[in-house]
Design an enzyme around this catalytic site. Structure first.
Site, mmCIF file in Angstrom:
data_model
loop_
_atom_site.group_PDB
_atom_site.id
_atom_site.type_symbol
_atom_site.label_atom_id
_atom_site.label_comp_id
_atom_site.label_asym_id
_atom_site.label_seq_id
_atom_site.Cartn_x
_atom_site.Cartn_y
_atom_site.Cartn_z
ATOM 1 N N CYS A 1 43.919 43.906 46.483
ATOM 2 C CA CYS A 1 42.819 42.994 46.150
ATOM 3 C C CYS A 1 42.944 42.445 44.740
ATOM 4 C CB CYS A 1 41.480 43.709 46.294
ATOM 5 S SG CYS A 1 41.112 44.264 47.961
ATOM 6 N N ARG B 1 37.558 37.123 46.981
ATOM 7 C CA ARG B 1 37.708 38.149 48.020
ATOM 8 C C ARG B 1 36.993 39.438 47.626
ATOM 9 N NH1 ARG B 1 43.481 40.907 49.881
ATOM 10 N NH2 ARG B 1 42.625 42.271 51.506
#
Length: 270
Positions: free
Chosen positions: A166, A212
């Site tokens: 991430c 995200r």
């Protein structure tokens, strides 16, 4: 060549291509081979054997490194050592003119192999910390009960860890590969503009991964950890990657006036 390439590629496919970090590998391999086939006839026309002494000087250290990595099962080093050995063999059999002609496909194919873990850790850690801090500050400003330290985020009763997946590194590598391919196919003659467009990949990838992380944190807070870590987690990654690719295309479209000016400047220099 087959004796050293096939076992290594099998290891790379098993250990890297099956993960999110290396999922772009098969695409890079297929498109890289296609780029080489496009210039195959031109390469055969100018092929001349290279210097055997220089070829052996390049081949021996890469083979020794390949043997060491194969014995110790370090697939990251093994892949690059194998590729270096193949390039040495290519030079000895086809010569430097062919390698200059195929410079982009040969460089582009490096994305087939996973980067070393030390490089991953060195690049990922600052990104993870920055993205975590930025997400915490934004959500705190919006009134969410959120705090954190380093790459750990605490929101409500949930604690999340911003992992490497991430933190933008995967997107940076994948987008760099796709961006290089797109730039070479469309703007091969305009290297100035191609360099500027490549620089746009970094902020696009970081911004997409920041969004995200925000989405996953909000889903965790509102719908629970099980929801965020299941299908939604993977779907968010794929969606953000697709948006990043579209973002590169959008930057290219918006910068078309700059591309024309750089092309004119390059023609004036010639």
């Amino acid at each position: 060549m087959a004796a050293i390439a096939l076992p290594t590629m099998a290891s790379v496919a098993r250990d890297s291509w099956s993960t999110e970090q290396g999922a772009h590998g098969p695409i890079v391999l297929a498109t890289g081979l296609w780029l080489i086939l496009r210039q195959w006839r031109a390469a055969c026309a100018i092929a001349r054997p290279g210097s055997p002494w220089l070829g052996v000087a390049m081949l021996l250290p890469t083979l020794l490194l390949y043997i060491f990595a194969r014995i110790t099962n370090i697939v990251e080093i093994e892949g690059f050592a194998m590729y270096g050995a193949l390039l040495s063999i290519l030079y000895m059999s086809a010569g430097g003119a062919v390698m200059r002609l195929l410079w982009f496909p040969l460089l582009y194919m490096l994305f087939v192999f996973p980067p070393p873990d030390t490089v991953v850790a060195m690049v990922t850690q600052p990104l993870k910390i920055w993205i975590s801090r930025a997400a915490i500050e934004l959500l705190y400003f919006l009134g969410y009960p959120i705090a954190g330290s380093g790459v750990t985020i605490q929101i409500g009763q949930y604690q999340l860890l911003v992992a490497a997946a991430c933190a933008g590194l995967n997107s940076l590598i994948s987008l760099s590969a796709i961006g290089l391919f797109y730039i070479y196919i469309r703007h091969n003659a305009n290297w100035r503009y191609a360099a500027l467009l490549m620089l746009a990949i970094v902020p696009v990838a970081i911004l997409a991964n920041f969004v995200r992380v925000l989405i996953l944190v909000l889903i965790t807070y509102h719908f629970g950890e099980a929801m965020a870590q299941g299908f939604v987690h993977n779907f968010a990654g794929v969606t953000m990657f697709a948006i990043s690719v579209l973002g590169i295309f959008a930057v290219d479209a918006l910068a078309s006036p700059l591309r024309r000016r750089l092309a004119i400047a390059g023609s004036n220099e010639q």
